[in-house]
Design an enzyme around this catalytic site. Structure first.
Site, PDB file in Angstrom:
ATOM      1  N   GLY A  10     -34.680  76.157 -32.408  1.00 45.83           N
ATOM      2  CA  GLY A  10     -36.027  75.557 -32.436  1.00 45.83           C
ATOM      3  C   GLY A  10     -36.767  75.877 -33.729  1.00 45.83           C
ATOM      4  O   GLY A  10     -37.970  76.137 -33.724  1.00 45.83           O
ATOM      5  N   SER A 135     -42.422  84.130 -22.435  1.00 48.30           N
ATOM      6  CA  SER A 135     -43.846  83.772 -22.417  1.00 48.30           C
ATOM      7  C   SER A 135     -44.555  84.651 -21.393  1.00 48.30           C
ATOM      8  O   SER A 135     -43.935  85.084 -20.409  1.00 48.30           O
ATOM      9  CB  SER A 135     -44.012  82.316 -22.014  1.00 48.30           C
ATOM     10  N   TYR A 148     -42.076  75.793 -16.187  1.00 51.43           N
ATOM     11  CA  TYR A 148     -42.070  76.622 -17.404  1.00 51.43           C
ATOM     12  C   TYR A 148     -42.080  78.119 -17.053  1.00 51.43           C
ATOM     13  O   TYR A 148     -41.304  78.904 -17.603  1.00 51.43           O
ATOM     14  CB  TYR A 148     -43.291  76.239 -18.243  1.00 51.43           C
ATOM     15  N   LYS A 152     -39.235  80.985 -17.924  1.00 49.08           N
ATOM     16  CA  LYS A 152     -39.502  82.169 -18.748  1.00 49.08           C
ATOM     17  C   LYS A 152     -39.306  83.475 -17.950  1.00 49.08           C
ATOM     18  O   LYS A 152     -38.921  84.495 -18.517  1.00 49.08           O
ATOM     19  CB  LYS A 152     -40.907  82.094 -19.344  1.00 49.08           C
TER      20      LYS A 152
HETATM   21  N1  LIG Z   1     -46.922  78.134 -28.721  1.00 48.00           N
HETATM   22  C1  LIG Z   1     -47.295  79.008 -27.814  1.00 48.00           C
HETATM   23  O1  LIG Z   1     -48.499  79.244 -27.598  1.00 48.00           O
HETATM   24  C2  LIG Z   1     -46.255  79.747 -27.024  1.00 48.00           C
HETATM   25  C3  LIG Z   1     -46.670  80.712 -26.094  1.00 48.00           C
HETATM   26  C4  LIG Z   1     -45.708  81.409 -25.370  1.00 48.00           C
HETATM   27  C5  LIG Z   1     -44.369  81.156 -25.578  1.00 48.00           C
HETATM   28  N2  LIG Z   1     -43.988  80.205 -26.477  1.00 48.00           N
HETATM   29  C6  LIG Z   1     -42.549  79.963 -26.634  1.00 48.00           C
HETATM   30  O2  LIG Z   1     -42.217  80.077 -28.011  1.00 48.00           O
HETATM   31  C7  LIG Z   1     -41.131  79.188 -28.326  1.00 48.00           C
HETATM   32  C8  LIG Z   1     -41.517  78.319 -29.510  1.00 48.00           C
HETATM   33  O3  LIG Z   1     -42.703  77.615 -29.193  1.00 48.00           O
HETATM   34  P1  LIG Z   1     -43.437  76.643 -30.223  1.00 48.00           P
HETATM   35  O4  LIG Z   1     -44.877  76.688 -29.919  1.00 48.00           O
HETATM   36  O5  LIG Z   1     -42.974  76.910 -31.625  1.00 48.00           O
HETATM   37  O6  LIG Z   1     -42.859  75.232 -29.726  1.00 48.00           O
HETATM   38  P2  LIG Z   1     -42.726  73.837 -30.509  1.00 48.00           P
HETATM   39  O7  LIG Z   1     -43.566  73.843 -31.751  1.00 48.00           O
HETATM   40  O8  LIG Z   1     -42.951  72.781 -29.506  1.00 48.00           O
HETATM   41  O9  LIG Z   1     -41.192  73.838 -30.959  1.00 48.00           O
HETATM   42  C9  LIG Z   1     -40.162  73.763 -30.021  1.00 48.00           C
HETATM   43  C10 LIG Z   1     -38.823  73.822 -30.745  1.00 48.00           C
HETATM   44  O10 LIG Z   1     -37.792  73.661 -29.758  1.00 48.00           O
HETATM   45  C11 LIG Z   1     -36.944  72.592 -30.145  1.00 48.00           C
HETATM   46  N3  LIG Z   1     -36.430  71.880 -28.980  1.00 48.00           N
HETATM   47  C12 LIG Z   1     -37.105  71.042 -28.128  1.00 48.00           C
HETATM   48  N4  LIG Z   1     -36.276  70.547 -27.200  1.00 48.00           N
HETATM   49  C13 LIG Z   1     -35.050  71.087 -27.449  1.00 48.00           C
HETATM   50  C14 LIG Z   1     -33.769  70.949 -26.852  1.00 48.00           C
HETATM   51  N5  LIG Z   1     -33.562  70.139 -25.808  1.00 48.00           N
HETATM   52  N6  LIG Z   1     -32.738  71.647 -27.392  1.00 48.00           N
HETATM   53  C15 LIG Z   1     -32.915  72.468 -28.464  1.00 48.00           C
HETATM   54  N7  LIG Z   1     -34.099  72.622 -29.082  1.00 48.00           N
HETATM   55  C16 LIG Z   1     -35.143  71.945 -28.580  1.00 48.00           C
HETATM   56  C17 LIG Z   1     -37.805  71.682 -30.987  1.00 48.00           C
HETATM   57  O11 LIG Z   1     -36.974  70.862 -31.823  1.00 48.00           O
HETATM   58  P3  LIG Z   1     -37.491  69.415 -32.422  1.00 48.00           P
HETATM   59  O12 LIG Z   1     -38.933  69.636 -32.755  1.00 48.00           O
HETATM   60  O13 LIG Z   1     -36.626  69.202 -33.593  1.00 48.00           O
HETATM   61  O14 LIG Z   1     -37.290  68.402 -31.354  1.00 48.00           O
HETATM   62  C18 LIG Z   1     -38.627  72.702 -31.764  1.00 48.00           C
HETATM   63  O15 LIG Z   1     -37.903  73.170 -32.864  1.00 48.00           O
HETATM   64  C19 LIG Z   1     -40.856  78.413 -27.046  1.00 48.00           C
HETATM   65  O16 LIG Z   1     -39.783  78.990 -26.351  1.00 48.00           O
HETATM   66  C20 LIG Z   1     -42.138  78.562 -26.255  1.00 48.00           C
HETATM   67  O17 LIG Z   1     -41.932  78.429 -24.879  1.00 48.00           O
HETATM   68  C21 LIG Z   1     -44.899  79.502 -27.193  1.00 48.00           C
END
Ligand SMILES: NC(=O)c1ccc[n+]([C@@H]2O[C@H](COP(=O)([O-])OP(=O)(O)OC[C@H]3O[C@@H](n4cnc5c(N)ncnc54)[C@H](OP(=O)(O)O)[C@@H]3O)[C@@H](O)[C@H]2O)c1
Length: 240
Positions: A10, A135, A148, A152
Site C-alpha cells: 500500500g 488500527s 474494518y 484489525k
Molecule cells: N489513515 C488513518 O487515519 C488510519 C488510521 C488507522 C489505521 N490506518 C491503517 O493504515 C494503513 C494505511 O492507511 P492509509 O490512510 O494510508 O490508506 P490509503 O491512503 O487509503 O491507502 C491504502 C493503500 O492500500 C492499497 N490497497 C487498496 N486496496 C488494496 C488491495 N486490494 N490490495 C493491495 N493493496 C490495496 C492502496 O493502493 P492503490 O491506492 O494503488 O489502490 C493504497 O496504497 C491501512 O491499513 C489503514 O487501515 C489508517
C-alpha cells in the site's frame, strides 16, 4: 554493510508512501506495492532510486503469488515486511452490503496473512522483522466499522500468534495501531465525526503519517530488537 530490503504494501496510500520515503531516505531499499493508483506508483518510484513499486491486489491469491514471484529474482533477500495496505467501507452493520463485509476482511486480514505466509521463507533467512499496521478500531471497536474493526482485531491476534511462532528464528512481529491520521482515508470521515474524535484525543489533533514511519523505523532498527508480539497504539492519547 549489506543494504536492507523492506516490503511496504500500500505504498501509494498516505501512510505507506511516507513509510516508503522515510525508509528509503535512511538507506533501506524499498519494494512498495500499489493496487489501482499506477500513476502515483510511478511518481513514487521517481523520487528515490531505492524505491521500486510492483502491483499487488491482496484480495487475489493469483496476484499475491505473482507479486512474490516477480520480486524473487531482483530481491532474493527480504529483511522487513510492513503490512500497511488496507481499505475501509463504513456503514452500520444493519446497512452494510454483504460484499463490503467480505471485501474489507479479505483484503485487510486474509490477504495480509496469505502474503505474509508466502514471504516467510525469505524473512526466516534474514531473521527479519514484520510490522503490521492495524488500527485503534481493532482495539476499541468503532461504530460503523464492524468489518474494518474485525479485520484489525484479527491483525492484532495474528501479530501475537506469529510473534510466538517466529521467535525461535529471531524474527520479531509487531502491530502499530494508529488513531486518526492526516490522510486520504481521514478525508472521507465526515467533519462532524472528525470533530467528535478530535475531542476524544488528549493531544487534540490528528496524527501524521511521519509519526507512523518513525515508529516503523524504530522497530526495524537494532533499537527495536527486544519488542515482539505487541500492539503499539499511536493515537495522541485517544480515550476509548
Ligand atoms: N489513515 C488513518 O487515519 C488510519 C488510521 C488507522 C489505521 N490506518 C491503517 O493504515 C494503513 C494505511 O492507511 P492509509 O490512510 O494510508 O490508506 P490509503 O491512503 O487509503 O491507502 C491504502 C493503500 O492500500 C492499497 N490497497 C487498496 N486496496 C488494496 C488491495 N486490494 N490490495 C493491495 N493493496 C490495496 C492502496 O493502493 P492503490 O491506492 O494503488 O489502490 C493504497 O496504497 C491501512 O491499513 C489503514 O487501515 C489508517
Amino acid at each position: 554493510m549489506e543494504q536492507k530490503v523492506a516490503i511496504v504494501t500500500g505504498a501509494t496510500g498516505s501512510i505507506g508512501k511516507d513509510i516508503a520515503i522515510f525508509l528509503s531516505e535512511r538507506g533501506i531499499k524499498v519494494v512498495g506495492t500499489f493496487n489501482k493508483k499506477e500513476e502515483e506508483a510511478k511518481e513514487l518510484e521517481a523520487l528515490n532510486k531505492d524505491i521500486k513499486i510492483f502491483h499487488l491486489d491482496l484480495s487475489s491469491i493469483n496476484s499475491i503469488e505473482k507479486f512474490v514471484q516477480s520480486i524473487s529474482e531482483s530481491f532474493p533477500k527480504i529483511d522487513f515486511l510492513v503490512n500497511n495496505a488496507g481499505i475501509k467501507s463504513d456503514n452500520l452493520l444493519e446497512n452494510m452490503p454483504e460484499e463490503d463485509i467480505s471485501e474489507v476482511i479479505n483484503v485487510n486480514l486474509i490477504g495480509t496473512i496469505k502474503l505474509t505466509k508466502k514471504l516467510l521463507p525469505k524473512i526466516k533467512e534474514s531473521k527479519g522483522r514484520i510490522i503490521n499496521i492495524g488500527s485503534v478500531a481493532g482495539e476499541f471497536g468503532s461504530g460503523g466499522q464492524a468489518n474494518y474493526s474485525v479485520s484489525k482485531a484479527g491483525i492484532s491476534a495474528f501479530t501475537k500468534t506469529l510473534a510466538k511462532e517466529l521467535a525461535k528464528y529471531g524474527i520479531t512481529v509487531n502491530n502499530i495501531a494508529p488513531g486518526l491520521i492526516e490522510s486520504e482515508m481521514a478525508k472521507t470521515v465526515p467533519e462532524k465525526i472528525k470533530e467528535k474524535i478530535i475531542n476524544k484525543i488528549a493531544l487534540k489533533k490528528l496524527g501524521t503519517p511521519r509519526a507512523i514511519s518513525e515508529l516503523v523505523y524504530f522497530l526495524v532498527t537494532n533499537e527495536g530488537n527486544y519488542i515482539t508480539g505487541q500492539t503499539i497504539r499511536i493515537d495522541g492519547g485517544l480515550l476509548n
